[in-house]
Design a protein around this motif. Structure first.
Motif, short mmCIF file in Angstrom:
data_model
loop_
_atom_site.label_atom_id
_atom_site.label_comp_id
_atom_site.label_asym_id
_atom_site.label_seq_id
_atom_site.Cartn_x
_atom_site.Cartn_y
_atom_site.Cartn_z
N UNK B 40 0.82 -1.21 0.00
CA UNK B 40 0.00 0.00 0.00
C UNK B 40 0.85 1.27 0.00
N UNK B 41 1.89 1.29 0.85
CA UNK B 41 2.59 2.55 1.08
C UNK B 41 3.57 2.91 -0.03
N UNK B 227 -13.66 -4.56 9.83
CA UNK B 227 -12.57 -3.87 10.56
C UNK B 227 -11.58 -4.84 11.19
N UNK B 230 -9.30 -5.96 8.50
CA UNK B 230 -8.31 -4.91 8.18
C UNK B 230 -7.23 -4.87 9.26
N UNK B 231 -7.67 -4.99 10.53
CA UNK B 231 -6.71 -4.90 11.62
C UNK B 231 -5.70 -6.05 11.56
N UNK B 234 -3.12 -5.28 9.05
CA UNK B 234 -2.10 -4.31 9.45
C UNK B 234 -0.84 -5.05 9.88
N UNK B 235 -1.04 -6.17 10.60
CA UNK B 235 0.11 -6.93 11.07
C UNK B 235 0.73 -7.75 9.95
N UNK B 238 -0.02 -4.42 4.58
CA UNK B 238 -1.16 -3.76 3.97
C UNK B 238 -1.03 -3.76 2.46
N UNK B 242 -7.14 -3.15 0.20
CA UNK B 242 -7.86 -2.64 1.37
C UNK B 242 -8.29 -1.20 1.13
#
Lengths: 311, 281
Positions: B40-41, B227, B230-231, B234-235, B238, B242
């Motif tokens: 994602x980033x 959610x 998604x959480x 995160x681990x 990402x 999403x």
């Protein structure tokens, strides 16, 4: 005649009052009061073996002793610091904003600005937090932009710091502060400010002695709406703080989800509730003391003026 | 008077900065949903790949569907319970029961999610496993019940506030004309309450869609809500999917908001619409 008219009306008006709240009352009793009561009960028990989560055969306060150990206290201190700093920052950012929105923005534009404030409120908070993770990440655009501008020479390292956690919680809970403040300031009658001005008070004095005191309920509501959920939140901290974002909520959660020690987890949850309640009480007492000091001083001032004037 | 323009200008700048701050991460998510890269980033170029991937990813689709179904159930329960109790609390505020209900609902509102979560998990387990109420082993039922509590409190207070601001003479007139209670409620009270009921329903729905912490506790594996999915991502790392799914959901939420604002606008005015949606009244 009049009893004739009132008869049926009084009968229906009396009947529903208890009846209509019964469903909600039963629902809350069954799924809030009972389970939370169970947490208090579990917190007095123990974890009997590897495969059992809790037992209450012996009642003991040992779980509380265990819960107040060093790891928990360190994490608690950190959580409380983030909670207090985050709430204070929300107030510092939100108060001028709400004042601007309620007093300075022209009424027909106020509608648009309020709608803008609400849009983030309606977007998933986890997704917004992830948005900040993208902004702050070392390979993200902010880092690249700052490097190419020569502002920094190594990739940005704000992600996974306490500062990032603070940014995240302030961001996530700011609308919860702005809304009650706006409502309270909006209700303050404009003519009172004008009266204050006509009586010779300057704008700061009007703000401090007329507008703010009248907006006190909104400030109190905003502080509560931000501080309480913030203290239990560990999601924001996990996304932006990584290993450093270890909040108390995370410790409680891991007792239930990984360690399967419901007794200890319950004791930690109870300690969390107690600390939140104590902090709120302390803040309320401080607020009341400040108000008393201000009004007391003002009364003496006014009394002095009244004494002096007839002469 | 002297300092007015400068202070006003500072306040305006501050206001615009806060709005920009509030929108930054949302804009970032929308922009990065067009990222063609795997992470994602890190931006790799513009494309719609993430949308195609999100809409063909069964895990994502099932998580969103679990969330939407739970939100619908929770909103329904909250609206029914909250409208009844909000109405009753506004019209008959006194009494021990009224005070008890108000205090309990306020307590629900101020309980941190983590506490409700850790309380509900053992409760559902004990109801479902120890007391054989197998209903509570269903992931959907657990999510609906868990999300309905906070939402009921919100709807109750919204409806109560609206009712308090309203004259009871219309209802009294209907009562004087011997309209039976149920019809009176349906024909007179409910239309008056509509803005706060709609706002409450929408709020209950979005709060449920948003809920991460309580959901993480009460969920049953196999029915993970969005959610929580998604959480966990995160681990795990990402991906742009999403962001794409979030952008779609943002669009749908905004559409629902706009539709509701339109309904409220027809019923009242634009001010009333915003007030109702923001829970001001």
């Amino acid at each position: 005649m009049s009893s004739d008219r009132r008869g049926p009306r009084a009968a229906w008006r009396a009947a529903p009052s208890g009846l209509l709240t019964t469903p909600a009352l039963a629902w809350i009793a069954l799924f809030f009061v009972a389970p939370v009561g169970l947490v208090f009960w579990y917190s007095l028990g123990r974890k009997p073996g590897l495969y059992q989560t809790h037992a209450n055969d012996v009642l003991t306060l040992d779980r509380y002793r265990e819960a107040l150990g060093d790891t928990f206290l360190t994490s608690f201190a950190g959580t409380l610091r983030i909670g207090l700093a985050g709430t204070a920052l929300c107030l510092a950012i939100g108060l001028p904003f709400a004042y601007w929105l309620a007093v300075k923005v022209r009424p027909h534009r106020r509608f648009v600005v309020l709608a803008l404030v609400l849009v983030p409120f309606w977007t998933n908070f986890l997704i917004r937090t992830i948005g900040w993770q993208v902004v702050l990440s070392p390979e993200g655009f902010a880092s690249h932009a700052m490097q190419s501008l020569g502002l920094i020479d190594t990739p940005f390292s704000m992600l996974f710091t306490r500062g990032a956690v603070l940014l995240g919680v302030v961001y996530n809970y700011l609308p919860m502060m702005i809304l009650p403040l706006y409502v309270a300031l909006d209700r303050v009658d404009g003519s009172l400010r004008e009266a204050s001005k006509d009586l010779g008070a300057n704008r700061w004095r009007t703000a401090l002695q007329v507008t703010l005191p009248l907006a006190r309920p909104g400030i109190a509501a905003g502080l509560l709406l931000v501080f309480i959920p913030l203290m239990g939140d560990y999601v924001t901290a996990a996304v932006l703080g990584g290993a450093r974002g270890n909040m108390v909520g995370q410790l409680v959660a891991s007792q239930f989800q990984q360690a399967q020690n419901w007794a200890l987890g319950s004791a930690m949850a109870v300690v969390l509730i107690v600390v939140i309640a104590l902090t709120i009480l302390a803040t309320a007492a401080a607020g009341a003391a400040c108000t008393w000091l201000l009004t007391h001083r003002r009364r003496r001032e006014l009394a002095g003026i009244a004494e002096g004037s007839p002469a | 008077m002297r300092a007015r323009p400068i202070v006003d200008r500072v306040l305006s700048v501050w206001g615009l900065l806060v709005i920009a701050f509030l929108f930054t991460p949302i804009a970032v998510i929308v922009v990065y949903s067009f990222n063609r890269g795997r992470l994602l980033a890190s931006w790799e170029g513009f494309g719609f790949d993430a949308y195609a991937a999100a809409l063909s990813n069964d895990d994502i689709l099932s998580a969103v569907s679990v969330s939407v179904r739970a939100a619908a159930g929770a909103a329904l329960i909250a609206v029914v319970l909250g409208t009844l109790s909000g109405y009753a609390l506004a019209r008959h505020p006194g009494g021990r029961i009224g005070r008890l209900v108000t205090a309990l609902l306020a307590l629900v509102l101020v309980t941190p999610e983590i506490v409700s979560g850790v309380a509900l998990l053992p409760w559902f387990v004990s109801l479902g496993v120890d007391h054989d109420l197998t209903l509570f082993n269903s992931g959907w039922v657990r999510l609906v019940v868990a999300h309905s509590l906070f939402a009921t409190a919100v709807v109750t207070f919204l409806v109560r506030a609206r009712m308090q601001g309203m004259d009871s003479s219309l209802e009294e007139a209907a009562a004087d004309l011997y309209t039976p209670p149920m019809r009176r409620f349906r024909l007179v009270t409910l239309p008056l309450l509509l803005p706060s009921v709609l706002a409450g329903a929408l709020m209950a729905f979005t709060l449920s869609l948003d809920n991460t912490i309580i959901s993480a506790f009460v969920q049953v594996s196999g029915s993970t809500p969005w959610p929580v999915y998604v959480f966990s991502a995160v681990r795990a790392g990402l991906r742009p999917e999403l962001a794409a799914m979030s952008a779609v959901m943002l669009l749908l939420t905004l559409a629902a908001l706009a539709a509701m604002a339109l309904v409220l606008r027809r019923a009242g005015g634009s001010k009333e619409a915003v007030d109702a949606l923001s829970g001001v009244r």
